[in-house]
Write an enzyme that holds these catalytic residues in place. Structure first.
Site, PDB file in Angstrom:
ATOM      1  CG  HIS A   1       0.254   6.285  -0.710  1.00  0.00           C
ATOM      2  ND1 HIS A   1      -0.825   6.807  -1.378  1.00  0.00           N
ATOM      3  CD2 HIS A   1      -0.258   5.704   0.413  1.00  0.00           C
ATOM      4  CE1 HIS A   1      -1.934   6.548  -0.703  1.00  0.00           C
ATOM      5  NE2 HIS A   1      -1.619   5.868   0.381  1.00  0.00           N
TER       6      HIS A   1
ATOM      7  CG  HIS B   1      -1.798   1.141   1.408  1.00  0.00           C
ATOM      8  ND1 HIS B   1      -3.156   1.073   1.187  1.00  0.00           N
ATOM      9  CD2 HIS B   1      -1.546   2.416   1.778  1.00  0.00           C
ATOM     10  CE1 HIS B   1      -3.696   2.267   1.414  1.00  0.00           C
ATOM     11  NE2 HIS B   1      -2.731   3.107   1.776  1.00  0.00           N
ATOM     12  CD  GLU B   2       1.505   3.545   3.733  1.00  0.00           C
ATOM     13  OE1 GLU B   2       1.613   4.593   3.066  1.00  0.00           O
ATOM     14  OE2 GLU B   2       0.519   3.322   4.460  1.00  0.00           O
TER      15      GLU B   2
ATOM     16  CG  HIS C   1       0.266   8.639  -7.026  1.00  0.00           C
ATOM     17  ND1 HIS C   1      -0.926   8.871  -6.386  1.00  0.00           N
ATOM     18  CD2 HIS C   1       0.171   9.267  -8.216  1.00  0.00           C
ATOM     19  CE1 HIS C   1      -1.711   9.598  -7.172  1.00  0.00           C
ATOM     20  NE2 HIS C   1      -1.070   9.859  -8.288  1.00  0.00           N
TER      21      HIS C   1
END
Ligand SMILES: [Zn+2]
Length: 655
Positions: free
Chosen positions: A450, A446-447, A453
């Site tokens: 980010h 998940h991290e 991104h």
């Protein structure tokens, strides 16, 4: 969760606030007990620990954690002194900003010079903040480190004041004149979207004196949210019985644990006491929610919007169609998805009826699997192997222990949770509390969603490089989906597969169905007041219970006080916020399926979406990647996946 501060669009709800970002990823997980399953103690793990595996403990001093598991932030500032020097420089630069007031609309070159200056100060301020917050997250004991974050906040406020003239000044120009000035100045090209967004909000911006008056109501407007918080603190629940038969304190924080107990009597007692107590206080809760709703309606009317929902969504340029499509598509697909899931729970758990207190107990044994960090890193890399050379290379660099992008394990003074942060065109940093469990590998994936991104968004000019909240959690849940899919495909035993399939079902239940139900509740209560009705506690419970019946279907048995759950949900004070959890996961599911099953075009579409960052309106950016949320098609991918997962579970159970 992605943590970045943003210079919110002045003048509508100008928000220069860190908390706004916190509302996105983290608070849902805190609210939803499903994701906060009690972690087995690290001590218990030691017996089964892989040889050589680092076993963390929250009480261990940070300097006893091997260096390769601690991040290195020297790339931002080589020392605390260097940060201080930069702080003084930025402080001085903030004081220079008001000098632009008289020149910003004089001509094209002057406008460009002012914008460049303001955004450059903001960029430097962001850097100061990223560094200060990172240190504070790893050391809650040092008052010196805490002071750095407080001073950054204060500087942020001074920056907000100093630059507050800018957008009203630009909006005071005739739109044609403004556009002509932008077009005539070549250096202004990168500000085109920023100016477009300003122009878009123009019809709802009031004359300066009225804006000032509205701004003065800020503290009053925050009142209902504070009132709800105070009520939550005041309400005392009766003790309840735990799994060992002992009486334990029932609180807002302990409720999710009791709610998910394997012992049906334990979870029933806790849920019944919890809702009955909320009911006793429901007149106060209703008064505060009523006031929150009326505040939203007041703002919408003051700015000339047709409705509160339109006003709230307009802040991110999201059309009301998106909200309505979400509710409609979900309603149309409930029988084949959530209603069927309730039936399956009934069968698997061997129940006569399924009540609210039967929704959170795991249907299958949870994974006992121990995953050392190094192995978790490999699992994430393998799951994302299809992402193309640039993505894979940055991912590998960030995950390589010697590069120290990640603060991996818990230790004394470190805060809980996980986040990713980063300054423009510098590599991102990832904060974890890794405990060698499978769930931690999902957090890592998940991290790093980010992180990538942030990395790709840095290809934009600074003014367009932000990752809007509406899009940020797509990049992260995309990676979780890729990992989950990979693990399901490779599951070696029936038990492991059932556990992972159920994880997918619960992700979608709590993130899509439950949040859409909340979104529909918000819509209905605002509409009730907009058409002249009154929000009494009974009316709220009636609306809420109606939705519970609709969402969980004919096989679900609703308890007498279940309708009072609305009093427990703080998100109803966030002004039409939660629908983004649902649209975010739905978009991530559609996009990850596209990348897995599709070819180069799908992958390129997704990578372009990440790189686009804030260069266009979020719904448009998403549309270019193939997800049109104004229609229901993309949402169907989630319902199809949910139904297919139920099919697979039923097949496995029949074997
Ligand atoms: Zn996140």
């Amino acid at each position: 969760m992605a943590r970045r501060f943003r210079l919110g669009g002045v003048p509508v709800g100008a928000m220069i606030c860190l908390a706004a970002v916190c509302l996105s990823g983290c608070s849902k997980k805190e609210l939803e007990g499903a994701q906060v399953a009690a972690a087995p103690a690290a001590e218990a793990k030691m017996e089964v620990a892989t040889p050589g595996m680092f076993v963390p403990s929250g009480t261990m001093p940070g300097d006893q954690v091997p260096e390769k598991y601690r991040w290195n932030l020297d790339y931002m500032y080589e020392s605390a002194e260097a940060w201080e020097t930069a702080y003084v420089r930025v402080d001085a630069a903030v004081k220079e900003i008001p000098a632009c007031r008289g020149t910003i609309v004089r001509d094209g070159p002057s406008m460009l010079a002012c914008l460049e200056m303001v955004f450059d100060v903001k960029r430097q301020l962001e850097s100061l903040d990223v560094y200060a917050y990172a240190f504070y997250s790893t050391d809650r004991n040092s008052s010196e480190i805490k002071a750095r974050t407080d001073r950054t906040q204060a500087l942020l406020t001074r920056f907000g004041e100093a630059s507050s003239f800018m957008e009203p000044a630009l909006l005071a120009l005739d739109p044609q004149v403004l556009s002509a000035m932008v077009a005539a100045e070549p250096g202004m090209a990168k500000y085109a979207h920023y100016i477009d967004d300003l122009n878009r909000r123009r019809p709802h911006v009031l004359p300066q004196e009225q804006e000032r008056l509205l701004a003065l109501t800020g503290d009053i407007q925050a009142g209902p949210g504070f009132m709800h918080g105070a009520l939550e603190a005041d309400v005392k629940f009766p003790d309840t019985t735990d799994d060992d038969g002992a009486k334990k304190a029932l609180t807002m924080a302990s409720f999710p644990k009791f709610r998910g107990s394997k012992d049906r009597n334990v979870r029933r007692e806790a849920v019944e006491k919890f809702f009955a107590t909320l009911k006793q206080h429901s007149k106060s809760f209703a008064a505060s929610l009523d006031m929150a709703v009326k505040t939203n309606i007041f703002n919408a009317k003051a700015r000339g919007y047709d409705s509160a929902v339109q006003s709230a969504l307009d802040a991110s340029a999201v059309p009301v169609d998106v909200y309505m499509s979400l509710i409609q598509a979900t309603a149309d697909n409930l029988p084949r998805t959530l209603h069927r899931y309730v039936q399956l729970r009934k069968k698997v758990l061997g129940l006569q009826e399924v009540n609210y207190y039967d929704l959170y107990v795991p249907m299958f044994a949870t994974s006992e699997r121990t995953v050392p960090y190094e192995q978790g890193v490999d699992m994430v890399k393998v799951a994302l192997a299809k992402m193309g050379p640039e993505y894979s290379q940055v991912l590998a660099t960030g995950l390589a222990l010697e590069n120290r992008w990640v603060d991996v394990f818990p230790y004394d003074g470190k805060r809980s949770g996980a986040f990713c942060n980063g300054a423009w065109r510098q590599h991102p940093m990832v904060f974890l509390n890794y405990q060698n469990e499978l769930e931690d590998v999902f957090t890592l994936a998940h991290e790093f969603g980010h992180a990538l991104h942030f990395h790709l968004a840095s290809s934009q000019e600074y003014v367009n490089a932000d990752t809007p909240i509406f899009l940020a959690e797509i990049a992260s849940t995309f990676n979780e989906e890729m990992l989950l899919d990979d693990l399901i495909r490779k599951a070696q035993t029936k038990e492991e597969k059932l556990y992972l399939l159920n994880k997918r079902i619960e992700n979608i239940r709590t993130t899509v169905f439950r949040q859409t139900m909340f979104a529909e509740f918000e819509l209905l209560v605002h509409q009730e007041v907009e058409k002249g009705g009154a929000l009494t506690s009974d009316k709220l419970a009636e609306i809420y219970a109606g939705l519970v019946r609709k969402y969980y279907g004919p096989e679900f048995t609703i308890g007498p006080d279940d309708g009072f759950e609305w009093a427990y949900i703080p998100h109803f004070y966030y002004n039409f916020y939660v629908f983004q959890y649902a649209t975010g996961l739905m978009s991530a599911i559609a996009l990850s399926k596209g990348v897995r099953d599709g070819g180069d075009a799908e992958l390129k579409g997704y990578l372009d979406f990440l790189s686009a960052a804030n260069s266009d309106f979020p719904v448009e950016t998403l549309k270019k990647a193939g997800v049109d949320l104004t229609k229901t098609d993309a949402m169907l991918a989630t319902f199809d996946l949910f139904a297919a997962t139920l099919d697979e579970m039923e097949k496995l159970l029949a074997e």
